[in-house]
Design a protein around this motif. Structure first.
Motif, mmCIF file in Angstrom:
data_model
loop_
_atom_site.group_PDB
_atom_site.id
_atom_site.type_symbol
_atom_site.label_atom_id
_atom_site.label_comp_id
_atom_site.label_asym_id
_atom_site.label_seq_id
_atom_site.Cartn_x
_atom_site.Cartn_y
_atom_site.Cartn_z
ATOM 1 N N GLU A 82 -8.399 -25.967 -30.134
ATOM 2 C CA GLU A 82 -7.229 -26.762 -30.611
ATOM 3 C C GLU A 82 -5.918 -26.891 -29.995
ATOM 4 O O GLU A 82 -5.368 -27.999 -30.245
ATOM 5 N N GLY A 84 -5.578 -27.285 -26.796
ATOM 6 C CA GLY A 84 -5.981 -28.228 -25.865
ATOM 7 C C GLY A 84 -6.259 -29.654 -26.629
ATOM 8 O O GLY A 84 -5.439 -30.521 -25.802
ATOM 9 N N ALA A 85 -6.624 -29.821 -27.622
ATOM 10 C CA ALA A 85 -6.289 -31.375 -28.363
ATOM 11 C C ALA A 85 -5.092 -31.590 -28.635
ATOM 12 O O ALA A 85 -4.921 -32.732 -28.371
ATOM 13 N N GLN A 88 -3.657 -32.633 -25.481
ATOM 14 C CA GLN A 88 -3.991 -33.989 -24.876
ATOM 15 C C GLN A 88 -3.170 -35.034 -25.718
ATOM 16 O O GLN A 88 -2.993 -36.060 -25.117
ATOM 17 N N HIS A 89 -2.778 -34.677 -27.059
ATOM 18 C CA HIS A 89 -2.247 -35.629 -27.774
ATOM 19 C C HIS A 89 -0.829 -35.813 -27.321
ATOM 20 O O HIS A 89 -0.299 -37.100 -27.187
ATOM 21 N N ARG A 92 -0.820 -38.320 -24.496
ATOM 22 C CA ARG A 92 -1.019 -39.639 -24.938
ATOM 23 C C ARG A 92 0.412 -40.405 -25.416
ATOM 24 O O ARG A 92 0.773 -41.549 -25.194
ATOM 25 N N PHE A 112 -1.856 -41.091 -33.714
ATOM 26 C CA PHE A 112 -2.733 -40.467 -32.823
ATOM 27 C C PHE A 112 -2.983 -41.258 -31.749
ATOM 28 O O PHE A 112 -3.781 -40.489 -30.664
ATOM 29 N N GLN A 113 -2.813 -42.414 -31.392
ATOM 30 C CA GLN A 113 -2.956 -43.132 -30.120
ATOM 31 C C GLN A 113 -1.828 -42.663 -29.146
ATOM 32 O O GLN A 113 -1.619 -43.142 -28.107
ATOM 33 N N ASN A 138 3.098 -35.687 -36.931
ATOM 34 C CA ASN A 138 1.623 -36.316 -36.744
ATOM 35 C C ASN A 138 0.577 -35.270 -36.707
ATOM 36 O O ASN A 138 -0.642 -35.574 -37.133
ATOM 37 N N SER A 139 0.933 -34.373 -36.311
ATOM 38 C CA SER A 139 -0.093 -33.175 -36.246
ATOM 39 C C SER A 139 -0.444 -32.158 -37.491
ATOM 40 O O SER A 139 -1.155 -31.357 -37.617
#
Lengths: 227, 309
Positions: A82, A84-85, A88-89, A92, A112-113, A138-139
């Protein structure tokens, strides 16, 4: 008691191997800069917008104890996937952000992009605080807004910074709608941002709630940085 | 010198002394249990070194063994302090205990080690020897992709489909709607939740079905790729897959639902769940997706520390 236990000075305590935290840098005893400190599989990452340079993620972040932070419990710190995700966001967002420093907080977010999604029609403008807020917003799965922004105004702007930032904006966006700009001009301070980490059950967070925890947070900072 | 484990029947219920020449009927029963129990206990060790005796004075059952048999002492100590994991020995001591706890006769139990005598009667009377469970056998859950021939489908109360794949037969629980979609003797392509536990027959539950083999292959490959990727790039793969769906001229939300169904489990990668949820957040109120979105959000919430996500 809870605030004292959960507000951690960088490297002060043994902490989980994975977490996302709301962090501020203490400058002359005051919260001066906002960031998101992420620890993923024991490695520290500082995600922030320095102001004069583009947003960045400093991998293997380390310093001498000028950051203080509180784990953001929206992301389960016991789960490396979680965290890590989320990291990664943030990567981006850093790849795509074109933020210019300004005292603008209009409830926009990084989708999310990782792209900036303007809520007011203004381009990507913001402070170190609003940059972090756009990412955190956004999260949030259960809420659409992080702060109840109408509770804040432009009363805490620093005049010299405001002038400098407007000059930057004029250069980058010569045709900007300044009426719109002035309508969303406001400042949420780094200390208010830090206080928000204790109010995860109250999104969108009201300013009065921040005022409620702020004295205790200031007291802990005073104690931790005077010793 | 021998070490000894001694069980004495001291008096009858009225306080009268007992001896081998004066044995009431209930003491015969107790004596039998003590002898058999200690014999069973000793049989776990070198039998030739252990001796038994029935002594007079009261009615005394004695198991004696050489001081060098430290394994026996260790086992008795562990039984007494509750750390033994030997359920056979625990069962034996429970039999003795059950008798000692009964009203009617008065007992005393002595453990004599290297000449030091320890009265352990109170341990038998006051605490309960309880069996120790081995490591808990956990359920193992995993997603399987099964391509096979359907040879039966239906069920009035519980609906399921029977699929043969690579000479193996699978009975897969499913909803009536899922069962109604498939045709007997045709090929089927399904994703299933396999739940297995050592010593039990695995259980299969249908998660999703695919009409075309290329669809089946796409989701199987996709799921396995995410599962085997140990880097954070796997979240970009999820992100890109959702982005591609949303960028289609007419976004086919059904494709997003197919991805969501594969990760709606408490064992699913929480990073994948969170990435899906933030990717589809703008569509969470969409009629086609809202129910599944909430279900996936609930799965993430169930594993959160404060019930907020």
């Amino acid at each position: 008691m809870r605030i004292e236990d959960e507000l951690i000075k960088f490297n002060e305590a043994k902490l989980p191997e994975n977490f996302v935290s709301i962090a501020v840098r203490i400058e002359n005893g005051e919260a001066g800069h906002a960031a998101i400190l992420i620890r993923h599989i024991k490695i520290n990452y500082l995600y922030h917008f320095p102001g004069g340079t583009p947003p960045e993620i400093i991998q293997g972040f380390n310093e001498e104890g000028w950051y203080i932070y509180k784990i953001w419990e929206i992301i389960n710190c016991e789960d490396e996937n979680e965290v890590g995700a989320f990291l990664q966001h943030c990567r981006r967002v850093c790849e795509k952000s074109e933020i210019t420093y300004s005292y603008i907080t209009d409830g926009s977010k990084h989708n999310f992009q990782g792209e900036f999604e303007s809520k007011s029609g203004l381009p990507e403008l913001g402070t170190c605080v609003s940059f972090c807020l756009n990412t955190l917003t956004n999260s949030l799965i259960d809420a659409e807004s992080y702060f109840h922004l109408d509770d804040w105004d432009d009363s805490e702007l620093k005049e010299s910074v405001d002038k400098w930032s407007q000059d930057q904006v004029k250069k980058k966006y010569p045709d900007l709608d300044w009426t719109l700009y002035n309508a969303f001009k406001k400042r949420i301070t780094p200390i208010e941002y830090l206080c928000s980490a204790f109010l995860i059950d109250n999104y969108p967070i009201r300013k009065e709630k921040i005022i409620g925890v702020k004295p205790d947070v200031l007291e802990v900072i005073k104690n931790k940085f005077n010793n | 010198m021998l070490n000894e484990f001694v069980i004495k029947i001291n008096n009858d219920g009225n306080g009268n002394d007992l001896s081998l020449t004066n044995i009431p009927i209930e003491a015969i029963d107790a004596l039998n249990i003590f002898l058999v129990s200690l014999k069973d206990f000793a049989s776990q060790y070198k039998k030739e070194n252990v001796r038994f005796a029935i002594k007079d004075g009261c009615i005394e059952t004695v198991m004696s063994y050489p001081e060098t048999e430290t394994d026996i002492d260790k086992e008795i100590e562990e039984l007494l302090d509750g750390t033994s994991v030997n359920n056979s020995s625990i069962k034996i001591f429970k039999s003795i205990q059950d008798k000692v706890k009964q009203n009617g006769l008065e007992y005393s139990i002595i453990h004599r080690v290297n000449g030091v005598e320890k009265n352990i009667t109170s341990i038998f009377k006051d605490k309960n020897f309880s069996y120790k469970r081995g490591p808990k056998k956990e359920f193992k859950e995993e997603i399987l992709f099964i391509e096979g021939t359907l040879y039966d489908a239906g069920g009035k109360v519980t609906s399921n489909i029977h699929v043969e794949s690579n000479n193996e037969e699978f009975t897969i629980n499913c909803t009536k709607e899922q069962a109604a979609k498939v045709r007997v003797y045709n090929k089927v392509y399904v994703a299933v939740l396999k739940t297995s536990k050592e010593g039990r027959k695995p259980h299969y539950k249908c998660i999703d079905s695919y009409l075309k083999p290329e669809q089946f292959e796409y989701y199987e490959k996709f799921y396995k790729k995410i599962g085997s990727d140990k880097s954070l790039a796997k979240y970009d793969i999820i992100h890109d897959a959702i982005l591609n769906i949303l960028n289609e001229n007419e976004p086919k939300i059904g494709k997003a639902l197919k991805i969501m169904r594969l990760y709606n489990f408490n064992f699913s990668d929480r990073g994948v769940i969170r990435t899906i949820l933030i990717s589809l957040k703008p569509f969470k109120s969409d009629r086609k997706i809202s129910e599944m979105y909430q279900s996936l959000a609930n799965t993430l919430r169930a594993g959160s520390k404060n019930n907020v996500i």
